[in-house]
Design a protein around this motif. Structure first.
Motif, PDB file in Angstrom:
ATOM      1  N   LEU A   9       0.829  -1.200   0.000  1.00  0.00           N
ATOM      2  CA  LEU A   9       0.000   0.000   0.000  1.00  0.00           C
ATOM      3  C   LEU A   9       0.867   1.255   0.000  1.00  0.00           C
ATOM      4  CD1 LEU A   9      -2.798   1.314   0.232  1.00  0.00           C
ATOM      5  CD2 LEU A   9      -2.522   1.189   2.704  1.00  0.00           C
ATOM      6  N   LYS A  32      -4.466  -5.348  -1.948  1.00  0.00           N
ATOM      7  CA  LYS A  32      -5.846  -5.839  -1.782  1.00  0.00           C
ATOM      8  C   LYS A  32      -5.871  -7.355  -1.635  1.00  0.00           C
ATOM      9  CE  LYS A  32      -8.277  -2.411  -4.521  1.00  0.00           C
ATOM     10  NZ  LYS A  32      -9.087  -2.214  -5.727  1.00  0.00           N
ATOM     11  N   PHE A  36      -7.088  -9.413   1.770  1.00  0.00           N
ATOM     12  CA  PHE A  36      -8.208 -10.355   1.819  1.00  0.00           C
ATOM     13  C   PHE A  36      -7.755 -11.763   2.188  1.00  0.00           C
ATOM     14  CE2 PHE A  36     -10.374  -7.092  -0.836  1.00  0.00           C
ATOM     15  CZ  PHE A  36     -11.345  -6.788   0.096  1.00  0.00           C
TER      16      PHE A  36
END
Length: 59
Positions: A9, A32, A36
């Protein structure tokens, strides 16, 4: 795993700041995916602990 997601990120934000949109998009996608996967691993471990705790108290 969350540290790696946070790293991607930050890489994505820095790359976006300097105008490298391709690298930014790839880094954001990896962040992402790793996020997850970490959430899924947390849920699986929590369910395993929950069901093993129930079996301990049923005896």
């Amino acid at each position: 795993m969350l540290k790696l997601a946070l790293f991607f990120l930050i890489v994505s934000l820095v790359a976006g700041l300097f105008g490298f949109s391709g690298i930014s998009a790839v880094s954001a996608g990896m962040a992402k995916i790793l996020f997850f996967i970490a959430i899924l691993a947390f849920v699986i471990v929590a369910l395993i602990i929950l069901f093993s705790a129930k079996s301990l108290f049923n005896n």
